[in-house]
Design an enzyme around this catalytic site. Structure first.
Site, PDB file in Angstrom:
ATOM      1  N   LEU A   9      33.642  31.558  36.404  1.00  0.00           N
ATOM      2  CA  LEU A   9      33.582  31.283  37.810  1.00  0.00           C
ATOM      3  C   LEU A   9      33.586  32.850  38.524  1.00  0.00           C
ATOM      4  O   LEU A   9      34.613  33.557  38.477  1.00  0.00           O
ATOM      5  CB  LEU A   9      34.670  30.479  38.118  1.00  0.00           C
ATOM      6  CG  LEU A   9      34.678  29.121  37.361  1.00  0.00           C
ATOM      7  CD1 LEU A   9      35.766  28.463  37.730  1.00  0.00           C
ATOM      8  CD2 LEU A   9      33.382  28.446  37.357  1.00  0.00           C
ATOM      9  N   LYS A  23      33.522  40.435  44.888  1.00  0.00           N
ATOM     10  CA  LYS A  23      34.914  41.000  44.232  1.00  0.00           C
ATOM     11  C   LYS A  23      34.663  41.238  42.832  1.00  0.00           C
ATOM     12  O   LYS A  23      35.357  42.611  42.516  1.00  0.00           O
ATOM     13  CB  LYS A  23      35.828  39.848  44.619  1.00  0.00           C
ATOM     14  CG  LYS A  23      36.936  39.862  43.849  1.00  0.00           C
ATOM     15  CD  LYS A  23      38.244  38.967  44.206  1.00  0.00           C
ATOM     16  CE  LYS A  23      38.360  37.736  43.621  1.00  0.00           C
ATOM     17  NZ  LYS A  23      39.347  36.697  44.027  1.00  0.00           N
ATOM     18  N   HIS A 328      42.211  78.616  31.383  1.00  0.00           N
ATOM     19  CA  HIS A 328      42.462  78.596  32.531  1.00  0.00           C
ATOM     20  C   HIS A 328      41.420  78.495  33.501  1.00  0.00           C
ATOM     21  O   HIS A 328      40.426  79.287  33.325  1.00  0.00           O
ATOM     22  CB  HIS A 328      43.351  79.764  32.991  1.00  0.00           C
ATOM     23  CG  HIS A 328      44.111  80.383  31.958  1.00  0.00           C
ATOM     24  ND1 HIS A 328      45.641  80.076  31.946  1.00  0.00           N
ATOM     25  CD2 HIS A 328      43.907  81.433  31.011  1.00  0.00           C
ATOM     26  CE1 HIS A 328      45.907  80.806  30.824  1.00  0.00           C
ATOM     27  NE2 HIS A 328      45.099  81.435  30.379  1.00  0.00           N
TER      28      HIS A 328
HETATM   29  C1  UD1 Z   1      42.936  28.930  40.526  1.00  0.00           C
HETATM   30  C2  UD1 Z   1      43.135  27.637  39.889  1.00  0.00           C
HETATM   31  C3  UD1 Z   1      44.858  27.798  39.642  1.00  0.00           C
HETATM   32  C4  UD1 Z   1      45.234  29.006  38.795  1.00  0.00           C
HETATM   33  C5  UD1 Z   1      44.558  30.156  39.501  1.00  0.00           C
HETATM   34  C6  UD1 Z   1      44.702  31.229  38.335  1.00  0.00           C
HETATM   35  C7  UD1 Z   1      41.998  26.139  41.017  1.00  0.00           C
HETATM   36  C8  UD1 Z   1      41.722  24.996  41.952  1.00  0.00           C
HETATM   37  N1  UD1 Z   1      43.068  26.599  40.962  1.00  0.00           N
HETATM   38  O1  UD1 Z   1      43.432  29.006  41.982  1.00  0.00           O
HETATM   39  O2  UD1 Z   1      45.419  26.602  39.214  1.00  0.00           O
HETATM   40  O3  UD1 Z   1      46.721  29.053  38.636  1.00  0.00           O
HETATM   41  O4  UD1 Z   1      43.124  29.949  39.670  1.00  0.00           O
HETATM   42  O5  UD1 Z   1      44.092  32.458  38.734  1.00  0.00           O
HETATM   43  O6  UD1 Z   1      40.970  26.182  40.332  1.00  0.00           O
HETATM   44  N2  UD1 Z   1      35.134  29.835  42.692  1.00  0.00           N
HETATM   45  C9  UD1 Z   1      34.055  29.535  42.651  1.00  0.00           C
HETATM   46  N3  UD1 Z   1      33.506  28.897  43.463  1.00  0.00           N
HETATM   47  C10 UD1 Z   1      34.260  28.184  44.493  1.00  0.00           C
HETATM   48  C11 UD1 Z   1      35.495  28.403  44.463  1.00  0.00           C
HETATM   49  C12 UD1 Z   1      36.104  29.154  43.535  1.00  0.00           C
HETATM   50  O7  UD1 Z   1      33.149  29.979  41.859  1.00  0.00           O
HETATM   51  O8  UD1 Z   1      33.784  27.434  45.297  1.00  0.00           O
HETATM   52  C13 UD1 Z   1      35.727  30.672  41.694  1.00  0.00           C
HETATM   53  C14 UD1 Z   1      36.582  31.987  42.271  1.00  0.00           C
HETATM   54  O9  UD1 Z   1      35.586  32.910  42.364  1.00  0.00           O
HETATM   55  C15 UD1 Z   1      37.540  32.310  41.210  1.00  0.00           C
HETATM   56  C16 UD1 Z   1      37.912  31.077  40.617  1.00  0.00           C
HETATM   57  O10 UD1 Z   1      36.774  30.122  40.960  1.00  0.00           O
HETATM   58  O11 UD1 Z   1      37.105  33.011  40.089  1.00  0.00           O
HETATM   59  C17 UD1 Z   1      39.129  30.379  40.908  1.00  0.00           C
HETATM   60  O12 UD1 Z   1      39.021  30.288  42.390  1.00  0.00           O
HETATM   61  P1  UD1 Z   1      40.177  30.570  43.203  1.00  0.00           P
HETATM   62  O13 UD1 Z   1      39.823  30.232  44.753  1.00  0.00           O
HETATM   63  O14 UD1 Z   1      40.335  32.179  42.940  1.00  0.00           O
HETATM   64  O15 UD1 Z   1      41.315  29.837  42.934  1.00  0.00           O
HETATM   65  P2  UD1 Z   1      42.985  30.224  42.846  1.00  0.00           P
HETATM   66  O16 UD1 Z   1      43.487  29.927  44.210  1.00  0.00           O
HETATM   67  O17 UD1 Z   1      43.012  31.561  42.534  1.00  0.00           O
HETATM   68 CA    CA Z   2      41.962  33.523  42.153  1.00  0.00          CA
END
Ligand code: UD1
Ligand code: CA
Length: 433
Positions: A9, A23, A328
């Site tokens: 992801l 990122k 050096h």
């Molecule tokens: C997420 C988890 C959380 C966990 C944490 C660990 C969920 C809902 N929660 O939270 O339980 O403790 O990771 O780091 O997943 N992303 C997409 N498309 C989207 C939204 C997110 O690709 O529409 C990807 C982001 O780039 C990221 C990952 O999903 O790599 C997780 O999403 P993020 O929004 O970072 O969730 P966290 O709040 O970190």
């Molecule tokens: Ca995250």
């Protein structure tokens, strides 16, 4: 591993980075953070990988070589996984889901997940970590018999779940069929409107499916990068690891705090790294050397054994033979030194002519006097001497055993006691070692 696919992801923009670069393309030790995740998957034996891109997908697809699916709207991690389905081509086995912004997730943890998933016959195995400060991580909720029953996102905590310090790392192993069936049933989160991948846990549990968990090998693995601060912390963790590994293999690092060693550098036994030294990517150093203080070895530098590289020495794409001294204030770029070469203080190779990077070859036992400028391409022969303060012009190769002096450098004719103009016939520069 057969029959295992992975979804990475990486669609989020990473607003807190305050950057125009997606990122996951921010670098750690010169490589995008997502490539660490891809390396771990590869090391765990997974070759079928799909990356979910969103913000900056063009740049992402140039930087990595997995299949890429574009999540059109960032509707949450659940939606992101669902969008990868079409590229999975009806994949029937297990699916690892992990995050592109968690560069420290190890191959060992991923393997552990797969093994547990297989041996238990679960629908889902989660990688969890027990931490002092659960901060913004999703909390692992277990039922009376200790099995995982759901994940509550930190912003959704209303009750006793707040006491929980076992958290979701964001890396999972799902049975493909169960994952996509559960995803169909995920409802938008009332708070954010997003489809959360973590909601599949409760859905699977309620459907009577088996959910297992494994602890990550090291809680640091779940370090997620959300800000430049996190990026620096992840870099520090990797740096620390590289320094530790060097020490474990018999290298003295006098001051780990001011030393940088890239994870792919290799250093031999009983070599001492003095403070404020930078050992860059793919650098190789032999045994019994002294490097630094304040030395900078970058890009594929190779150093033999029993070599001293002293203070304020910069080496770039340079190979140094055994028993050399470069003590050096020196810059050597694109140079190849044979054995037992002595480089005087303040020697500089002029390796760049404005168009090309050119080589300087300094053969065995040559002696370069202080403050010399060696203009490449150039060969300094075996046992040759370059006098102090020389400017040796390009292709004015110094023959074996000869001494040159002056600006521009000319061969010192000892027998006749006079100076003859040096070997300026255009010898082709021999770039063999
Ligand atoms: C997420 C988890 C959380 C966990 C944490 C660990 C969920 C809902 N929660 O939270 O339980 O403790 O990771 O780091 O997943 N992303 C997409 N498309 C989207 C939204 C997110 O690709 O529409 C990807 C982001 O780039 C990221 C990952 O999903 O790599 C997780 O999403 P993020 O929004 O970072 O969730 P966290 O709040 O970190
Ligand atoms: Ca995250």
């Amino acid at each position: 591993m057969n029959n295992i696919a992975a979804i990475v992801l990486a669609a989020g923009r990473g607003t807190r980075m305050k950057s125009d670069i997606p990122k996951v393309l921010h670098n750690i030790f010169g490589k995008p953070m997502v490539s660490y995740v891809l390396e771990s998957l590869k090391a765990a034996g997974i070759t079928h990988v799909i990356t979910v891109a969103g913000y900056g997908s063009g740049a992402l697809s140039k930087a990595i070589d997995t299949k890429i699916v574009i999540q059109k709207k960032l509707l949450g991690s659940g939606d992101a996984v669902a969008s990868a389905k079409k590229l999975l081509g009806g994949h029937r086995g297990q699916i690892i889901v992990t995050c592109g912004d968690m560069p420290l997730m190890s191959a060992r943890t991923i393997k552990k997940l797969i093994l547990k998933q297989r041996s238990s016959g679960a629908s889902l195995t989660l990688a969890t970590a027990t931490v002092k400060d659960p901060a913004e991580y999703g909390r692992i909720v277990r039922n009376a018999s200790g099995a995982v029953s759901k994940i509550v996102e930190s912003a959704d905590i209303k009750d006793a779940a707040d006491e929980i310090n076992e958290v979701n790392t964001g890396t999972y192993c799902f049975r493909a069929k169960d994952l996509f069936e559960a995803l169909k049933r995920v409802k938008p989160n009332p708070r954010t409107g997003e489809y959360l991948l973590t909601d599949t846990v409760e859905i699977l549990d309620k459907a009577g499916k088996k959910i297992k968990s494994v602890e990550v090998e090291d809680p640091l693995e779940m370090t997620g990068i959300n800000s430049r601060r996190d990026l620096a912390e992840a870099t520090l963790i990797l740096k620390d690891k590289a320094i530790n590994e060097a020490m474990l293999s018999g290298v003295t690092v006098e001051d780990p705090l001011t030393t940088t060693i890239y994870p792919d550098a290799r250093i031999g036994r009983d070599t001492v790294i003095h403070p404020n030294t930078f050992i860059g990517p793919r650098v190789e150093i032999g045994r019994d050397c002294h490097i630094g203080p304040f030395a900078r070895l970058t890009s594929s530098v190779k150093v033999g054994s029993n070599v001293i590289i002293g203070n304020f020495v910069e080496l770039v794409r340079t190979t140094i033979g055994d028993d050399c001294r470069v003590k050096h204030h020196t810059y050597l770029g694109d140079a190849v030194l044979g054995r037992k070469v002595n480089i005087g203080a303040g020697t500089i190779t002029a390796n760049y002519d404005g168009k090309n990077k050119n080589k300087t070859i300094i053969r065995e036992n040559a002696f370069i006097g202080v403050g010399s400028v060696l203009i490449a391409p150039l060969v300094i022969g075996k046992n040759a001497t370059v006098g102090a303060g020389c400017v040796v012009l390009k292709r004015h190769n110094v023959p074996e055993g000869e001494t040159v002096v002056g600006v521009p450098a000319k061969i010192l004719e000892r027998r006749l006691g006079k100076v003859r103009r040096g070997s300026d016939e255009k010898r082709s520069v021999d770039i063999q070692r």
